[in-house]
Design a protein around this motif. Structure first.
Motif, short mmCIF file in Angstrom:
data_model
loop_
_atom_site.label_atom_id
_atom_site.label_comp_id
_atom_site.label_asym_id
_atom_site.label_seq_id
_atom_site.Cartn_x
_atom_site.Cartn_y
_atom_site.Cartn_z
N ASP A 64 0.84 -1.21 0.00
CA ASP A 64 0.00 0.00 0.00
C ASP A 64 0.87 1.26 0.00
N ALA A 65 2.00 1.20 0.71
CA ALA A 65 2.92 2.34 0.71
C ALA A 65 3.48 2.58 -0.69
N TYR A 66 3.81 1.48 -1.38
CA TYR A 66 4.33 1.59 -2.74
C TYR A 66 3.25 2.13 -3.68
N ALA A 67 2.01 1.67 -3.50
CA ALA A 67 0.89 2.14 -4.32
C ALA A 67 0.69 3.65 -4.12
N TYR A 68 0.86 4.11 -2.89
CA TYR A 68 0.73 5.54 -2.60
C TYR A 68 1.80 6.32 -3.37
N LEU A 69 3.05 5.85 -3.30
CA LEU A 69 4.13 6.53 -4.02
C LEU A 69 3.86 6.56 -5.53
N ALA A 70 3.36 5.44 -6.04
CA ALA A 70 3.08 5.35 -7.48
C ALA A 70 1.99 6.33 -7.88
N GLU A 71 0.98 6.47 -7.03
CA GLU A 71 -0.12 7.39 -7.33
C GLU A 71 0.36 8.84 -7.29
N GLU A 72 1.28 9.13 -6.36
CA GLU A 72 1.80 10.50 -6.23
C GLU A 72 2.56 10.96 -7.47
N VAL A 73 3.26 10.02 -8.15
CA VAL A 73 4.10 10.41 -9.29
C VAL A 73 3.50 10.00 -10.64
N GLY A 74 2.28 9.50 -10.61
CA GLY A 74 1.61 9.20 -11.88
C GLY A 74 1.86 7.82 -12.45
N GLY A 75 2.12 6.83 -11.60
CA GLY A 75 2.27 5.45 -12.07
C GLY A 75 3.57 4.81 -11.62
N CYS A 76 3.58 3.47 -11.65
CA CYS A 76 4.75 2.69 -11.21
C CYS A 76 6.00 3.03 -12.02
N GLU A 77 5.80 3.36 -13.30
CA GLU A 77 6.96 3.62 -14.15
C GLU A 77 7.69 4.90 -13.76
N ASN A 78 7.05 5.75 -12.95
CA ASN A 78 7.68 7.01 -12.54
C ASN A 78 8.22 6.99 -11.11
N VAL A 79 8.05 5.88 -10.40
CA VAL A 79 8.51 5.81 -9.01
C VAL A 79 10.03 5.78 -8.95
N GLY A 80 10.65 5.07 -9.89
CA GLY A 80 12.11 4.97 -9.90
C GLY A 80 12.64 3.65 -9.39
N PHE A 81 11.74 2.81 -8.87
CA PHE A 81 12.13 1.47 -8.44
C PHE A 81 10.89 0.58 -8.43
N SER A 82 11.13 -0.71 -8.36
CA SER A 82 10.03 -1.67 -8.45
C SER A 82 9.44 -1.98 -7.08
N LYS A 83 8.32 -2.67 -7.10
CA LYS A 83 7.68 -3.09 -5.85
C LYS A 83 8.59 -4.04 -5.09
N ARG A 84 9.31 -4.91 -5.80
CA ARG A 84 10.24 -5.82 -5.17
C ARG A 84 11.36 -5.05 -4.46
#
Length: 201
Positions: free
Chosen positions: A60-80
């Protein structure tokens, strides 16, 4: 494939270039999956740690970060990568005071179970050499079914280089029962005899 050479003045020149060996670069949508493009920066790591320390699941923390930056591809690292970071933090917290935590656990168990017994040994540098515990149920089982005692040291060593050596017996239903448990370094198995006194007392 491309090969460079440097001249006497230090300039780089392409010596060989084979275009047919090239392949398309990763698309922008897949670039975040490349190891070279993944990096958990301190700001995002801090957010992850704060959220998980507050009881929020890592996913859920990772999902929050992904939502803040507009998707998983913009987080800078993977869920793993996020899971690995949180697990590393947890292990570090445990390892700092693991011996103290173990002794406190034994003391708490002794308050709950007056027959609970334990013992630890340290070396001359105050490092834990081995520890043993036996609870009330195990001592009662030993009194009833202690005719045969199996001391099994065939378990693999753990990360502390300790071997798990349980004292096991068989009850009247032919079921295995645990009489006690010793963790020690392989060379410290001589402490076996000292542990048996806790079963006999």
């Amino acid at each position: 494939m491309v090969r460079f050479v440097t001249d006497e003045d230090g300039y780089w020149h392409v010596k060989r270039f084979i275009e047919s060996h090239n392949h398309e670069l990763a698309s922008p949508a897949d670039r975040h999956l490349l190891r070279s493009c993944r990096n958990v920066i301190e700001e995002k790591a801090s957010v992850l740690k704060s959220m998980t320390n507050a009881g929020i699941r890592t996913v859920d923390a990772y999902a929050y970060l992904a939502e803040e930056v507009g998707g998983c591809e913009n987080v800078g690292f993977s869920k793993r990568d996020a899971y690995n970071l949180i697990q590393k933090e947890k292990r570090a917290r445990i390892e700092i005071g693991d011996t103290n935590s173990l002794i406190q656990l034994f003391k708490d168990r002794q308050v709950e179970d007056h027959m609970f017994a334990w013992d630890v040994q340290y070396d001359d540098q105050d490092r834990l050499l081995n520890f043993f515990w036996v609870d009330g149920r195990s001592r009662i089982d030993y009194e009833c079914f202690g005719d045969v005692l199996i001391f099994d040291t065939s378990y693999r060593l753990n990360k502390y280089n300790f071997v798990c050596a349980p004292f096991v017996g068989v009850n009247n239903h032919w079921q295995n029962i645990l009489f006690g448990l010793l963790f020690c370094q392989k060379k410290q198995l001589k402490v076996l005899h000292g542990c048996l006194k806790y079963l006999y007392e």
